[in-house]
Design an enzyme around this catalytic site. Structure first.
Site: not given
Ligand SMILES: Nc1ncnc2c1ncn2[C@@H]1O[C@H](COP(=O)(O)OP(=O)(O)OP(=O)(O)O)[C@@H](O)[C@H]1O
Ligand SMILES: N[C@@H](CCC(=O)N[C@@H](CS)C(=O)NCC(=O)O)C(=O)O
Ligand SMILES: [Mg+2]
Length: 474
Positions: A125, A144, A146, A151, A305, A364, A368-369, A450
């Site tokens: 995604r 980013e 994923n 999910s 990342k 960053k 993840e998560g 979202r």
């Molecule tokens: N460059 C950015 N500018 C503004 N907000 C950001 C940026 N990067 C990340 N964010 C915010 O932080 C959240 C998490 O960032 P990111 O998706 O990179 O981390 P993650 O831990 O991989 O999250 P995910 O659960 O989606 O996998 C994003 O959903 C967004 O709200």
């Molecule tokens: N383990 C749970 C959560 C997985 C999870 O946090 N996935 C991240 C990517 S690593 C995601 O897509 N998060 C979206 C969100 O929480 O909004 C599942 O499988 O549904």
């Molecule tokens: Mg992620």
């Protein structure tokens, strides 16, 4: 962006009338999550959090996000096959980040032993926000991609009906009919089914590798039930089960409880806390097997990342996608500023800049998560502490994207009904299947919007911050 629901949002009585109707619609449609207190039982469940009204999304940006998804699928797949690129890109990160190092160790080990897997399945995604630059016109900028456990494709498949109902009850049937059909669970299941078919054993099953606490089981069940409908059997197991009962035969076919596994679909295994010593051993066993892993460990590494930052460097996309200049242009248009913190002058300069203007950036780690990134004063403090240490290479720095805020109500079980200033994040689901060197499927299969209150810089739905939404195309 225009305030599309101004008349409704101002009418407190109408909101109090419509909110419980929306909640009942969500429950009826199966937009559900288990509770924090009892994450492994379905006796008492809640509705998954969602917005009362769909959020405005510019038509051109939604189109753009869809039109670049197959390019992203291809790019991730190429990166996952490019050992030289992964080794070079992650070299300094794995010296200081134990989690990435452990993943990389398994990657190397499997490469050295020889890969027996011949069918590859990617379910990813790509997430974006709409950046309001100095001119104020929003631009699509990638947060980013994923590549593991991407999910909410299941629950997203059920939220459109909720917003349609809400708008109909509010007398907005024209607007209701404009909401886009969106069924990512079907496309995700189609990818898994294709991989299962190509694996070529009709007795074999699909294994969902799931977490200890399974709050998001209904999202997973949406995909699982699509597979059962196609007469593909699905089992759910944890790392512990794999450690206790998993084995490989002489051809490296994977067996658990007497079942041969065709596809392992990871909904776990993306954060350090998912692993103890035994779970790492289980992960190695899975990776060594012939089963289709979604993702295989190389594709998980392709989603770090650090790789994202490297892809934004001049000339890199051209090298990875030779002869595809149009794809390169489409991909690059979605990148915002990404900066390496490698030791050296360039890294020093960018760190000094971020310390001077912390609100312009996001720091960053390779995690993840959600809930892991650093912003503002905290970013500044951490950078000041690590700026002279190689530890800094476990992070990347990124320009902070500034999306336009919009008002909405975020409906969450046991929370008061109040209006919030919100920002949204659009994700596009991509699915691809490769058999040896042939890409036999490469598709976008739907979206996830979202939305969260502006006071939260970070965190998705699973982290308890964002809520499910739908684009209202403007
Ligand atoms: N460059 C950015 N500018 C503004 N907000 C950001 C940026 N990067 C990340 N964010 C915010 O932080 C959240 C998490 O960032 P990111 O998706 O990179 O981390 P993650 O831990 O991989 O999250 P995910 O659960 O989606 O996998 C994003 O959903 C967004 O709200
Ligand atoms: N383990 C749970 C959560 C997985 C999870 O946090 N996935 C991240 C990517 S690593 C995601 O897509 N998060 C979206 C969100 O929480 O909004 C599942 O499988 O549904
Ligand atoms: Mg992620």
């Amino acid at each position: 962006m225009t305030a599309v629901w101004k008349d409704i949002l101002r009418n407190v009585q109408l909101i109090q009338y419509i909110a419980p109707i929306a909640v009942d619609a969500a429950l009826l449609e199966g937009v559900l999550m288990r509770t924090k207190d009892d994450p492994n039982a379905s006796d008492v469940v809640n509705y998954a959090p969602f917005t009362l009204l769909p959020s405005p999304v510019p038509h051109s940006l939604l189109e753009q996000a869809y039109s670049v998804q197959q390019d992203f699928n291809l790019l991730v797949d190429k990166v996952s096959q490019n050992t030289e690129f992964l080794e070079r890109t992650l070299a300094s990160t794995i010296k200081v980040d134990d989690f990435t190092a452990q993943l990389f160790k398994i990657y190397r080990q499997v490469l050295d032993e020889g890969i027996t897997q011949s069918v590859f399945l990617g379910i990813n995604r790509s997430d974006y926000m709409f950046d309001c630059g100095p001119e104020g016109t929003p631009a699509l900028k990638q947060i980013e991609i994923n590549t593991i456990a991407a999910s909410f494709g299941g629950l997203a498949s059920r939220t459109t009906a909720v917003h349609r109902h809400v708008l109909n009850v509010l007398g907005k049937s024209t607007e209701a009919s404009k909401l886009l059909t969106n069924i990512p669970s079907k496309g995700i299941a189609t990818g898994i089914a294709k991989a299962w078919e190509l694996y070529g054993s009709h007795r074999a099953v699909v294994m969902f590798l799931v977490e200890e606490a399974q709050r998001n089981i209904f999202d997973q069940r949406c995909v699982e039930n699509e597979l059962w409908m196609r007469n593909i059997r699905v089992i759910r197991r944890r790392f512990k089960d794999v450690y206790d009962k998993g084995s490989l035969d002489n051809d490296k076919r994977l067996y658990i409880d007497g079942e041969e596994i065709a596809v392992v679909y990871y909904r776990e295994g993306y954060v350090p806390k998912n692993y103890n010593k035994q779970n790492w051993e289980a992960r190695l066993l899975l990776e060594r097997s012939r089963a289709v892993k979604c993702p295989d460990i190389a594709t998980q590494l392709a989603g770090t990342k650090k790789v994202q930052q490297e892809l934004s460097r001049p000339g890199i996309l051209e090298k990875l996608l030779p002869g595809k200049p149009e794809a390169v242009t489409r991909l690059r248009a979605t990148f915002t500023g990404l900066y390496s913190l490698e030791m050296g002058e360039e890294g020093d300069k960018i760190i000094a800049m971020a310390i001077a203007e912390p609100d312009r950036f996001v720091l960053k780690p390779q995690r993840e998560g959600g809930g892991n990134n650093l912003y503002g004063e905290e970013l500044k403090k951490v950078l000041e502490t690590i700026k002279d240490s190689p530890e800094r290479t476990s992070y990347i720095l990124m320009d902070k994207i500034k999306p336009p805020p919009a008002l909405n109500y975020l409906l969450r079980a046991n929370s008061p009904l109040k209006i919030s200033e919100c920002v949204s994040e659009l994700g596009i689901f991509g699915v691809y299947v490769r058999q040896n060197h042939d890409l036999v499927m490469n598709e976008h299969v739907g979206h996830l919007l979202r939305t969260k209150a502006v006071e939260h810089a970070d965190g998705g739905v699973a982290a308890g911050v964002a809520v499910l939404d739908n684009p209202y195309v403007i």
